[in-house]
Scaffold this active site. Sequence first.
Site, short mmCIF file in Angstrom:
data_model
loop_
_atom_site.label_atom_id
_atom_site.label_comp_id
_atom_site.label_asym_id
_atom_site.label_seq_id
_atom_site.Cartn_x
_atom_site.Cartn_y
_atom_site.Cartn_z
N LYS A 68 0.81 -1.22 0.00
CA LYS A 68 0.00 0.00 0.00
C LYS A 68 0.84 1.28 0.00
O LYS A 68 0.41 2.32 -0.50
CB LYS A 68 -0.95 0.01 1.20
CG LYS A 68 -2.06 -1.02 1.09
CD LYS A 68 -3.06 -0.88 2.24
CE LYS A 68 -4.20 -1.86 2.10
NZ LYS A 68 -5.24 -1.68 3.13
N TYR A 99 -12.18 -9.29 10.11
CA TYR A 99 -13.40 -9.99 9.72
C TYR A 99 -13.28 -11.49 9.82
O TYR A 99 -14.24 -12.22 9.54
CB TYR A 99 -13.85 -9.59 8.31
CG TYR A 99 -12.82 -9.81 7.22
CD1 TYR A 99 -12.73 -11.03 6.57
CD2 TYR A 99 -11.94 -8.80 6.85
CE1 TYR A 99 -11.79 -11.24 5.58
CE2 TYR A 99 -11.00 -8.99 5.86
CZ TYR A 99 -10.93 -10.21 5.22
OH TYR A 99 -9.98 -10.42 4.24
#
Length: 459
Positions: free
Chosen positions: A70, A228
Amino acid sequence: MIDGKTKVCGIMANPVEHSYSPMMQNFFGERTGVNFAYVPLKVEPDMVEEAVKGAYAMNLAGVNVTVPYKQQVMPYLKEMDEGAAAIGAVNTLVRTEGGYKGYNTDAAGLYRAMEEEGISIEGEDCILLGAGGGAKAAAWTLGSHGAENVYLLNRGEERARELAEEMNGRFGRNIFHPMSLGAWREIPEGSYLCVQTTSVGMAPKTEEVLIDDEDFYRKIHTGFDIIYTPFETSFMKAVKKAGGRAYNGLSMLIYQGVIAYELWNPEAKVDRETVREIRRRMKARLTGKGSNVIFIGFMGAGKTTVGQAFASHFSMPFVDTDEMIEREAGKTISDIFAEEGEEAFRRMETETVGKLREKAENTVISVGGGLPLREENRRLLREAGTVVYLKIRPETVCRRLQGDDTRPMMRSEDPQARARELLVLREEHYLAASHFAVDTDEKTVEEIVEEVRRREEEL
């Protein structure tokens, strides 16, 4: 169908095999009718520049970027969105003339996920756990949407201080307050919105928690964990135990993907039903539960009617186990009962549900009223997906089945008494097989479909 006009995007990662993005993005393409394909792109750590330039040279319309790339892709972009520049990380590249423009959709995805759950940020006192890349995106979200105060806790206080100074400078006000993790007791008394951004509690170390003290969690009225997997983290469990609400990062993952998809395809809009359906499919994978929706219940409860309506509403295939059995046997169920007996039919039911458990995905399934009576069938059903018991009163059964002489189990001089007798015998088995029950009396098909969807999301 992929052809010469297909718009191609992908995800740059290493490893990339575990990514849910291809499943999600290709589903968005299918539902919005865009000629679109999304593929995994494994990139070695020392090949980031070549990967960005190669993707552009091969006319890729866009690329998602995950950890650890990123930050590494940023020097090779033509320009960056304001939010990505402020966060210092890029997760979405959008093709422009002469190069890619970098965006960070994590922050916007977090906000949309919170908004969907009715979580307000404006005027809130908040706690932010962590000071890494995820924390920067969360800090930008909290600051951008009017948080009053953000107590920024991190194991290393220096990193917390650096992030707080950067964000306070960005927003021009002193709302971020850095603290070491152990200093959480110094947070003023109150009720807080807390965002957990560290990897603590992520699979496989699911029992770990950043702060192991019940008093800390009593401060939290709403907790949001960007993890998650597992579907319910230790952080979430602690917040709920202390009386607060808690949410995981699946919706954030989905919405950051939605935003990226719409950046690549400005003419397309991912609607709420598409989001709900991809969440259902991803949740099924994350929890290890089958992705099918299975309707059980007594004859006349509306398993076929509701199942077909549910399938149509959410663009899912529909199958009926009784119809499958009749097709394979080459005779009606009445004939099977008459010629081979009930036990033979029950064996056929078990074989059929076993096949569906192994092969069916994202399918709506209606099963015969007697199928859940066998313990093996109940186990197979729950392994195959979410099992919904459609409840019905005996008098409603008789009203709906009036004039239907194709039901071997209902041949009686007093059909209502027979229905009541069978319902009493079967109720405990239906409840044992199902994940939840829905009353169908006096409800429209549309009302039942909506209630099933709502209850399924609550699981």
